[in-house]
Design an enzyme around this catalytic site. Structure first.
Site, PDB file in Angstrom:
ATOM      1  N   LYS A 119      55.129  46.807  41.615  1.00 60.17           N
ATOM      2  CA  LYS A 119      54.807  46.195  40.314  1.00 60.17           C
ATOM      3  C   LYS A 119      54.626  47.231  39.207  1.00 60.17           C
ATOM      4  O   LYS A 119      55.215  47.132  38.149  1.00 60.17           O
ATOM      5  CB  LYS A 119      53.477  45.420  40.366  1.00 60.17           C
ATOM      6  N   ARG A 165      52.405  57.167  49.043  1.00 60.38           N
ATOM      7  CA  ARG A 165      52.273  57.150  47.574  1.00 60.38           C
ATOM      8  C   ARG A 165      51.380  58.286  47.079  1.00 60.38           C
ATOM      9  O   ARG A 165      50.305  58.527  47.612  1.00 60.38           O
ATOM     10  CB  ARG A 165      51.669  55.812  47.140  1.00 60.38           C
ATOM     11  N   ARG A 178      45.519  57.862  45.979  1.00 62.86           N
ATOM     12  CA  ARG A 178      44.480  56.946  45.497  1.00 62.86           C
ATOM     13  C   ARG A 178      43.460  56.696  46.590  1.00 62.86           C
ATOM     14  O   ARG A 178      43.824  56.527  47.742  1.00 62.86           O
ATOM     15  CB  ARG A 178      45.130  55.611  45.096  1.00 62.86           C
ATOM     16  N   ARG A 201      43.100  44.924  51.392  1.00 59.47           N
ATOM     17  CA  ARG A 201      43.806  44.506  50.174  1.00 59.47           C
ATOM     18  C   ARG A 201      44.903  43.498  50.521  1.00 59.47           C
ATOM     19  O   ARG A 201      45.132  42.535  49.791  1.00 59.47           O
ATOM     20  CB  ARG A 201      44.386  45.735  49.447  1.00 59.47           C
ATOM     21  N   ARG A 245      45.081  37.386  39.565  1.00 51.56           N
ATOM     22  CA  ARG A 245      45.034  37.588  41.016  1.00 51.56           C
ATOM     23  C   ARG A 245      44.329  36.449  41.730  1.00 51.56           C
ATOM     24  O   ARG A 245      44.211  36.475  42.950  1.00 51.56           O
ATOM     25  CB  ARG A 245      44.287  38.881  41.309  1.00 51.56           C
TER      26      ARG A 245
END
Ligand code: AMP
Length: 213
Positions: A13, A125, A158, A169, A86
């Site tokens: 996203k 990531r 992160r 998540r 969300r």
């Protein structure tokens, strides 16, 4: 153009939104980025949000809707919401806020990626501390030995991109966010995109489906 980008963590996203924003001069409204900034600056909002973000839980709807209202008073040209709404309560709240401004969402882009690929992507990531540019050590690695190609900044992982929080998540996404797909489907706004393809292929599919490609 007013868009919502829907999709699980690691669905692409943020990176896709950034490119679209750059190309079409839109505003990028990422609730995750806004929350991380508030946490870093230790504002009141940041202090409230920290425990939720650290554990992968959702920040309460009233806090998020307050943030969005403030963003929209500042920004009325085209925009992309990234990571918002969300929950169904947020989707209803957004509809009300936009209705009061005589605005509406044009499309909701749903990036679909299987869980195992999400886990792989989030594990690889890395983000730049300086400019926030996003890398993937496997598919989009930095050229210059661990530093950011754009600004030379240091790369980091992160804190919520660890196995335990990623699993939470994903389950929060399934339980709280998935139902939004139906909310927008019945309104004729949902566009389904295969987010497992290469970055450029996904970008092309998005621009075509929202009528600018
Ligand atoms: P993201 O950068 O979109 O992956 O978001 C990181 C974290 O910020 C999430 O795991 C949540 O804790 C929080 N967050 C971001 N956007 C929202 C939202 N719209 N509603 C509730 N919590 C959010």
């Amino acid at each position: 153009m007013r868009l919502v980008f829907l999709g699980g963590p690691g669905s692409g996203k943020g990176t896709q939104a950034k490119k679209l924003v750059e190309k079409f001069g839109l505003a990028h409204i990422s609730t995750g980025d806004l929350l991380r900034k508030a946490i870093k600056e230790e504002t009141k909002l940041g202090l409230t949000a920290k425990k939720y973000v650290d554990s992968g839980e959702l920040v309460p709807d009233d806090v998020i809707l307050g943030m969005i209202k403030e963003e929209l008073t500042r920004e009325r040209r085209g925009f992309i919401f990234d990571g918002f709404p969300r929950t169904l309560a947020q989707a209803n709240g957004l509809e009300k806020i936009l209705g009061e401004m005589s605005l509406d969402i044009d499309y909701v882009v749903n990036l679909q990626v299987a869980d195992d690929l999400i886990i792989e992507r989030l594990g690889a990531r890395r983000l730049c501390k300086g400019c926030g540019f996003e890398y993937n050590l496997k598919t989009r690695p930095p050229q210059a030995g661990g530093k950011c190609d754009q600004c030379g900044g240091e790369l980091f992982r992160r804190s919520d991109d660890n196995d335990e929080v990623i699993k939470n998540r994903l389950s929060v996404y399934r339980e709280k966010t998935k139902p939004i797909e139906e909310f927008y489907r019945v309104r004729g706004k949902l566009v389904e995109i295969d987010g497992s393809l290469d970055f450029d292929e996904v970008f092309e599919a998005i621009t075509k489906s929202v009528g600018v490609g």
